[in-house]
Scaffold this active site. Structure first.
Site, PDB file in Angstrom:
ATOM      1  N   ASP A  13       0.497  -1.192   0.471  1.00  0.00           N
ATOM      2  CA  ASP A  13       0.068  -0.092   0.189  1.00  0.00           C
ATOM      3  C   ASP A  13       1.079   1.156  -0.074  1.00  0.00           C
ATOM      4  O   ASP A  13       0.447   2.464   0.335  1.00  0.00           O
ATOM      5  CB  ASP A  13      -0.870  -0.264   0.930  1.00  0.00           C
ATOM      6  CG  ASP A  13      -1.276  -1.173   0.981  1.00  0.00           C
ATOM      7  OD1 ASP A  13      -2.348  -1.862   0.390  1.00  0.00           O
ATOM      8  OD2 ASP A  13      -2.397  -1.673   2.417  1.00  0.00           O
ATOM      9  N   LYS A  16       2.785   2.432  -5.264  1.00  0.00           N
ATOM     10  CA  LYS A  16       3.210   2.440  -6.470  1.00  0.00           C
ATOM     11  C   LYS A  16       2.873   1.464  -7.245  1.00  0.00           C
ATOM     12  O   LYS A  16       2.967   2.625  -8.458  1.00  0.00           O
ATOM     13  CB  LYS A  16       3.975   0.595  -5.751  1.00  0.00           C
ATOM     14  CG  LYS A  16       4.679   0.188  -5.214  1.00  0.00           C
ATOM     15  CD  LYS A  16       4.329  -1.337  -4.831  1.00  0.00           C
ATOM     16  CE  LYS A  16       3.433  -2.574  -4.428  1.00  0.00           C
ATOM     17  NZ  LYS A  16       3.328  -2.100  -3.585  1.00  0.00           N
ATOM     18  N   GLY A  40      -4.273  -4.184  -4.672  1.00  0.00           N
ATOM     19  CA  GLY A  40      -5.080  -3.122  -5.624  1.00  0.00           C
ATOM     20  C   GLY A  40      -4.037  -1.916  -6.002  1.00  0.00           C
ATOM     21  O   GLY A  40      -3.763  -1.530  -4.526  1.00  0.00           O
ATOM     22  N   HIS A  41      -3.923  -1.707  -7.593  1.00  0.00           N
ATOM     23  CA  HIS A  41      -2.990  -0.705  -7.337  1.00  0.00           C
ATOM     24  C   HIS A  41      -3.865   0.451  -7.996  1.00  0.00           C
ATOM     25  O   HIS A  41      -4.420   0.329  -8.687  1.00  0.00           O
ATOM     26  CB  HIS A  41      -1.804  -0.983  -8.408  1.00  0.00           C
ATOM     27  CG  HIS A  41      -0.333  -1.604  -7.667  1.00  0.00           C
ATOM     28  ND1 HIS A  41       0.434  -1.895  -8.852  1.00  0.00           N
ATOM     29  CD2 HIS A  41      -0.825  -1.785  -6.484  1.00  0.00           C
ATOM     30  CE1 HIS A  41       1.127  -2.422  -7.703  1.00  0.00           C
ATOM     31  NE2 HIS A  41       0.803  -3.014  -6.774  1.00  0.00           N
TER      32      HIS A  41
END
Length: 423
Positions: A13, A16, A40-41
């Site tokens: 988190d 990125k 999740g990005h």
């Protein structure tokens, strides 16, 4: 020819996705090398927030090819929904996204196994996201798994059935009450497989080799964070893949001597999702404020993140393990308004001060030793140059650089791609 890596240096988190998006215009290929849809990005630009789960974060750039490498595990159902969510942006997914045949598939029964295993642990839960990641990697290392390339085989459904039947027997062994309709889940799975077939499958290690020979620039995108690495993280409260730099070599088929820059991303403070030790965790109003101002909720799971002061012992460890050449500090804006900031510079480990990351960082063994810094009040979100940053933040940054011995090249002051200051 350039092969650079981008990695998270904490418990995930770190932001990125945003930095990959910022850097993508410099690269021909963005390649994801490990993890699954539990990561999740989040990308934010033009007033829209995007959450990607499996697809590399370069998908929004017109000139980049995006590769899902062999080290990734793919849930076809989640993947299909992710692609459907991108349809309204008129992206040429078919030509911009390719998948390694050696990437493993997450089956519906992998998710059920994950739920049964976690339920059986009771209070000893590790905080799994229940996405089937662990069981899929277990099948991979146990040499039972199904891979993307198997979809092309005539007996794929027979192979699927044999593995799913084995999983059901294992679920029964756990003897916990979980409700499911496998026929319904399988219908959804095989429909998603048909959608997956519309994309190009490649022998990714050969593709990457030829791309390097052709002088293409490649950015390898990691998921989760270094402290969640299955070997070097806070085991057993880790993910099931190698999130560190070595994972890019095994997850894409890239030789170690081809890697040039290693970008390490960290927050100006620290967060952690799920269970596991966290030496600098805050349980007071300061921690609650960090979570609120930083919107610290999982982009995929929605789970609230635990918050704490920056831990330089852990950060230095991650930098060493990864061979980081450049640092990028995220969410500097979240620390605006605190009278005093603290940074952990050492651990008191079993009565002795140490500056290295030990085998066990459980609270009974480790107490953080802090250095205090004066805070700042200024709103950073509209700033565009390093010179505009408050002197207190510059002192904070310079102290981190001195301790870690790696330069901080980017300071993020907001979620939008434009809120990025290059030093």
């Amino acid at each position: 020819m350039t092969v650079d890596l981008l990695l998270g240096l904490q418990w995930g988190d770190e932001g990125k996705g945003k930095i990959v998006d910022v850097l993508t215009s410099n690269y021909d290929i963005i390649a994801r090398f490990q993890g699954g849809p539990n990561a999740g990005h989040t990308l934010e630009f033009d007033g829209i927030k995007h959450v990607l789960r499996t697809i590399p974060s370069g998908i929004f750039h017109p000139n980049s090819v995006n590769i899902i490498g062999n080290g990734v595990v793919i849930d076809p159902v989640v993947f299909q929904k992710e692609i459907e969510g991108l349809e309204k942006f008129n992206l040429d997914i078919k030509s911009k996204l390719i998948i390694s045949r050696k990437a493993h598939l997450i089956l519906p029964t992998h998710r059920l196994l994950d739920a049964a295993s976690e339920a059986s642990k009771g209070k000893a839960k590790i905080g799994s996201t229940l996405k089937g990641i662990g069981p899929t990697y277990m099948d991979k290392t146990g040499r039972n798994g199904l891979r993307v390339g198997d979809i092309e085989l005539e007996d794929f459904k027979e192979r699927y059935r044999a593995l799913a039947d084995k999983h059901e027997a294992m679920i029964a062994f756990y003897d916990v009450a979980i409700q499911y309709n496998l026929a319904e889940l399988e219908k959804e799975f095989f429909e998603a497989i048909e959608e997956l077939k519309k994309l190009d499958f490649i022998d990714s290690e050969e593709y990457m080799h030829q791309a390097q020979k052709a002088g293409k620039s490649i950015l390898c995108e990691g998921a989760q964070g270094s402290l969640l690495d299955v070997d070097f993280g806070t085991y057993p409260f880790v993910t099931s893949s190698n999130t560190t730099a070595a994972g890019a070599c095994t997850g894409l088929g890239i030789a170690p001597n081809k890697i040039k820059e290693v970008y390490g991303i960290f927050k100006a403070y620290v967060t952690r999702v799920g269970s596991g030790p966290f030496p600098t965790e805050l349980f007071d109003e300061v921690g609650a404020t960090m979570a609120k101002v930083g919107n610290e909720f999982g982009s995929v799971t929605g789970r609230q993140r635990r918050c704490g002061w920056l831990d330089l012992v852990a950060l230095k460890y991650a930098v060493q393990v990864n061979g980081v050449t450049q640092l990028m500090m995220m969410k500097g804006d979240v620390l605006s308004g605190f009278e005093t900031l603290k940074v952990c510079t050492e651990y008191n480990y079993k009565g002795q001060n140490i500056s290295h990351f030990p085998y066990n960082i459980e609270p009974e063994n480790v107490t953080p030793v802090y250095k205090e810094f004066k805070g700042w009040k200024q709103d950073l979100t509209g700033l565009t140059t390093y010179d505009q940053l408050p002197i207190e933040l510059k002192e904070y940054i310079e102290f981190i650089e001195k301790e870690i011995e790696v330069p901080i090249k980017i300071v993020s002051v907001g979620p939008d791609r434009k809120q990025t200051i290059t030093k």
